[in-house]
Write an enzyme that holds these catalytic residues in place. Structure first.
Site, PDB file in Angstrom:
ATOM      1  N   HIS A 250       0.796  -1.238   0.000  1.00 28.84           N
ATOM      2  CA  HIS A 250       0.000   0.000   0.000  1.00 28.84           C
ATOM      3  C   HIS A 250       0.822   1.278   0.000  1.00 28.84           C
ATOM      4  O   HIS A 250       0.273   2.365  -0.127  1.00 28.84           O
ATOM      5  CB  HIS A 250      -0.957   0.023   1.196  1.00 28.84           C
TER       6      HIS A 250
HETATM    7  C1  UD1 Z   1      -2.014   5.851   5.328  1.00 38.76           C
HETATM    8  C2  UD1 Z   1      -0.724   6.430   5.882  1.00 38.76           C
HETATM    9  C3  UD1 Z   1       0.377   5.385   5.829  1.00 38.76           C
HETATM   10  C4  UD1 Z   1      -0.055   4.096   6.497  1.00 38.76           C
HETATM   11  C5  UD1 Z   1      -1.386   3.618   5.928  1.00 38.76           C
HETATM   12  C6  UD1 Z   1      -1.868   2.438   6.728  1.00 38.76           C
HETATM   13  C7  UD1 Z   1      -0.413   8.842   5.522  1.00 38.76           C
HETATM   14  C8  UD1 Z   1       0.302   9.861   4.745  1.00 38.76           C
HETATM   15  N1  UD1 Z   1      -0.281   7.574   5.112  1.00 38.76           N
HETATM   16  O1  UD1 Z   1      -1.786   5.559   3.957  1.00 38.76           O
HETATM   17  O2  UD1 Z   1       1.520   5.875   6.510  1.00 38.76           O
HETATM   18  O3  UD1 Z   1       0.928   3.114   6.272  1.00 38.76           O
HETATM   19  O4  UD1 Z   1      -2.355   4.671   6.031  1.00 38.76           O
HETATM   20  O5  UD1 Z   1      -2.796   1.698   6.018  1.00 38.76           O
HETATM   21  O6  UD1 Z   1      -1.069   9.159   6.472  1.00 38.76           O
HETATM   22  N2  UD1 Z   1      -9.092   4.531   1.093  1.00 38.76           N
HETATM   23  C9  UD1 Z   1     -10.331   3.944   0.998  1.00 38.76           C
HETATM   24  N3  UD1 Z   1     -10.909   3.528   2.161  1.00 38.76           N
HETATM   25  C10 UD1 Z   1     -10.358   3.684   3.384  1.00 38.76           C
HETATM   26  C11 UD1 Z   1      -9.098   4.293   3.455  1.00 38.76           C
HETATM   27  C12 UD1 Z   1      -8.480   4.713   2.304  1.00 38.76           C
HETATM   28  O7  UD1 Z   1     -10.881   3.795  -0.069  1.00 38.76           O
HETATM   29  O8  UD1 Z   1     -10.939   3.267   4.397  1.00 38.76           O
HETATM   30  C13 UD1 Z   1      -8.436   4.969  -0.165  1.00 38.76           C
HETATM   31  C14 UD1 Z   1      -8.884   6.331  -0.608  1.00 38.76           C
HETATM   32  O9  UD1 Z   1      -8.883   6.373  -1.996  1.00 38.76           O
HETATM   33  C15 UD1 Z   1      -7.754   7.211  -0.126  1.00 38.76           C
HETATM   34  C16 UD1 Z   1      -6.558   6.306  -0.329  1.00 38.76           C
HETATM   35  O10 UD1 Z   1      -7.052   5.014   0.003  1.00 38.76           O
HETATM   36  O11 UD1 Z   1      -7.682   8.416  -0.818  1.00 38.76           O
HETATM   37  C17 UD1 Z   1      -5.367   6.615   0.512  1.00 38.76           C
HETATM   38  O12 UD1 Z   1      -5.721   6.724   1.867  1.00 38.76           O
HETATM   39  P1  UD1 Z   1      -4.834   7.607   2.861  1.00 38.76           P
HETATM   40  O13 UD1 Z   1      -5.383   7.505   4.220  1.00 38.76           O
HETATM   41  O14 UD1 Z   1      -4.636   8.965   2.296  1.00 38.76           O
HETATM   42  O15 UD1 Z   1      -3.419   6.936   2.789  1.00 38.76           O
HETATM   43  P2  UD1 Z   1      -2.977   5.418   2.950  1.00 38.76           P
HETATM   44  O16 UD1 Z   1      -2.371   4.997   1.678  1.00 38.76           O
HETATM   45  O17 UD1 Z   1      -4.079   4.623   3.507  1.00 38.76           O
HETATM   46  N1  UDP Z   2      -3.729  -5.388   8.958  1.00 40.86           N
HETATM   47  C1  UDP Z   2      -4.992  -5.966   9.069  1.00 40.86           C
HETATM   48  N2  UDP Z   2      -5.641  -6.337   7.919  1.00 40.86           N
HETATM   49  C2  UDP Z   2      -5.091  -6.200   6.691  1.00 40.86           C
HETATM   50  C3  UDP Z   2      -3.791  -5.623   6.591  1.00 40.86           C
HETATM   51  C4  UDP Z   2      -3.151  -5.220   7.747  1.00 40.86           C
HETATM   52  O1  UDP Z   2      -5.512  -6.135  10.177  1.00 40.86           O
HETATM   53  O2  UDP Z   2      -5.744  -6.540   5.701  1.00 40.86           O
HETATM   54  C5  UDP Z   2      -3.048  -4.960  10.195  1.00 40.86           C
HETATM   55  C6  UDP Z   2      -1.691  -5.572  10.386  1.00 40.86           C
HETATM   56  O3  UDP Z   2      -1.796  -6.832  10.995  1.00 40.86           O
HETATM   57  C7  UDP Z   2      -1.003  -4.518  11.248  1.00 40.86           C
HETATM   58  C8  UDP Z   2      -1.584  -3.229  10.742  1.00 40.86           C
HETATM   59  O4  UDP Z   2      -2.806  -3.563  10.095  1.00 40.86           O
HETATM   60  O5  UDP Z   2      -1.348  -4.697  12.606  1.00 40.86           O
HETATM   61  C9  UDP Z   2      -0.630  -2.596   9.769  1.00 40.86           C
HETATM   62  O6  UDP Z   2      -1.262  -1.574   9.085  1.00 40.86           O
HETATM   63  P1  UDP Z   2      -0.843  -1.104   7.636  1.00 40.86           P
HETATM   64  O7  UDP Z   2      -0.063  -2.147   6.938  1.00 40.86           O
HETATM   65  O8  UDP Z   2      -2.066  -0.595   6.996  1.00 40.86           O
HETATM   66  O9  UDP Z   2       0.041   0.198   7.953  1.00 40.86           O
HETATM   67  P2  UDP Z   2       1.585   0.465   8.314  1.00 40.86           P
HETATM   68  O10 UDP Z   2       1.947  -0.393   9.464  1.00 40.86           O
HETATM   69  O11 UDP Z   2       2.377   0.220   7.090  1.00 40.86           O
HETATM   70  O12 UDP Z   2       1.595   1.919   8.634  1.00 40.86           O
END
Ligand code: UD1
Ligand code: UDP
Length: 373
Positions: free
Chosen positions: A222
């Site tokens: 992601h």
């Molecule tokens: C964010 C964090 C990243 C973290 C990740 C965990 C920032 C800059 N990034 O990245 O550090 O590792 O979360 O998962 O804060 N979206 C959906 N549904 C949701 C959430 C997101 O559709 O419930 C989609 C939307 O199109 C959104 C895109 O994902 O615009 C990105 O979401 P965003 O929260 O901006 O960043 P992440 O890539 O999730």
């Molecule tokens: N996780 C989860 N379901 C998923 C993917 C990740 O429960 O489908 C959990 C994972 O076990 C960990 C946390 O989400 O505890 C990590 O989040 P993510 O990878 O989104 O973010 P990051 O750690 O890279 O910021």
């Protein structure tokens, strides 16, 4: 809120729910009754049921007191909107302390809103560095660490990173920041919830529900550096497609899902794409897989907790101990390097305890009570 130490916790993204679950549970235990109270603010950054609500219900995190409903848009507009709204909440509730986790936009917005109101900030997962300022997460964590009063570091390396940046330091002439080595709060979460998960019926578990075979590679992707770079994302999927004999289970982050669809990226039948899963299902997948391939920060560590070799689809990692110990391998996003790593991955024979004793949560709360002036 009642109690002597009033905390506002700001969360917004999936990994923060996992981390906050640990402290929220302790705060509501008899040990801290009357000593600490918590108001939970959800920024709304993650909003799909399986990216947010499922964690609150499964992990029994109290329903957020406030949900700001802010998500999407550019980094600046998202962080800016959060800042304005969190400031209103803090002005109304006047906490002693704001607790933030990790390195997302919600982390920075919470920390900045608090610091500007001269409210103490506690940062859990302080001191992590990739030394790559292209990453939005690196900007968020560096800035948060420099305005936090309480810095809870998971490892010795993170303490050293802070020291090199002059932290602990004076925040005002009277107030100095404080650095603690507490272990990793995700380790606490994995130990505690693994036991609860073990009590679930076998037929409710994902391995059974989805009839997942015994030999698979659990994969998550992601990170912006992979999803927003077409060559990198293509290479990651091509590597999986070409490893025809290997089964991949890929709970796909919505960000990646949307981009894969837009670009029409091919996914072969050996790569099984599923919706993002809840925490219990993720623990099951981590426990039963042969190895883990990921660009997630949290999942790299969980691979270590579960004793699974990890292949990290990044050029650098904040969790350097996992690489130094031989359990994690950085492969970037180059097709042949990924394939080679998949073929060669083996678990080292030994494993040290790198991330504390699994009780970071209590350590953090005791440190706050002791040092709160
Ligand atoms: C964010 C964090 C990243 C973290 C990740 C965990 C920032 C800059 N990034 O990245 O550090 O590792 O979360 O998962 O804060 N979206 C959906 N549904 C949701 C959430 C997101 O559709 O419930 C989609 C939307 O199109 C959104 C895109 O994902 O615009 C990105 O979401 P965003 O929260 O901006 O960043 P992440 O890539 O999730
Ligand atoms: N996780 C989860 N379901 C998923 C993917 C990740 O429960 O489908 C959990 C994972 O076990 C960990 C946390 O989400 O505890 C990590 O989040 P993510 O990878 O989104 O973010 P990051 O750690 O890279 O910021």
């Amino acid at each position: 809120m009642s109690g002597s130490l009033k905390i506002v916790t700001v969360v917004g993204a999936r990994p923060q729910f996992v981390k906050a679950a640990v402290l929220s549970r302790h705060i509501r235990s008899d040990r801290y009754k009357g000593k600490i109270s918590e108001l939970i603010v959800h920024t709304g950054q993650h909003y799909d049921r399986n990216m947010s609500e499922v964690f609150f219900s499964e992990m029994q995190i109290p329903h957020p007191d406030v949900n700001l409903g802010i998500s999407g848009g550019s980094h600046g507009s998202m962080t800016g909107e959060m800042l304005a709204k969190i400031e209103e909440v803090l002005a109304e509730h006047k906490p002693d302390l704001v607790m933030v986790y990790g390195d997302t936009n919600s982390t920075l917005a919470g920390a900045l809103a608090a610091a500007k109101l001269h409210i103490s900030v506690a940062h859990v997962e302080a001191g992590l560095r990739s030394f790559n300022m292209i990453m939005p997460e690196e900007i968020n964590r560096v800035l948060t660490d420099h305005i936090a009063e309480y810095l809870f570091c998971p490892s010795a390396v993170s303490v050293e990173n802070l020291r090199k940046e002059g932290i602990p330091k004076h925040l005002t002439p009277e107030k100095k920041s404080k650095v603690f080595t507490c272990g990793d709060i995700m380790f606490d979460a994995s130990l505690f919830y693994r036991e609860i998960n073990a009590q679930r019926k076998e037929e409710d578990k994902i391995i059974h529900r989805l009839n997942i075979g015994p030999d698979f590679v659990l994969t998550t992707v992601h990170r912006a550096e992979n999803t927003d770079n077409p060559a990198r994302l293509e290479a990651i999927f091509s590597a999986m497609n070409e490893m025809e004999e290997t089964n991949f289970i890929l709970p796909l982050h919505p960000r990646t899902g949307k981009i894969v669809k837009e670009r029409g990226i091919t996914i072969n039948s050996n790569v099984r794409v599923i919706e993002p899963v809840g925490y219990f299902d993720m623990l099951d997948l981590e426990e039963h897989c042969r190895l883990i391939m990921t660009d997630s920060g949290g999942v790299q560590k969980e691979a270590y907790f579960f004793g699974k070799p990890c292949i990290t689809l990044r050029d650098e990692t904040e969790w350097v101990e996992t690489v130094q110990s031989g359990w994690n391998r950085l492969v970037g996003a180059e097709k042949d390097t990924i394939k080679m790593a998949l073929m060669k991955a083996v678990a080292p024979k030994t494993q040290e305890s790198l991330y504390g004793d699994g009780d970071a949560g209590t350590y953090i709360l005791e440190s706050l009570l002791e040092n709160n002036d």
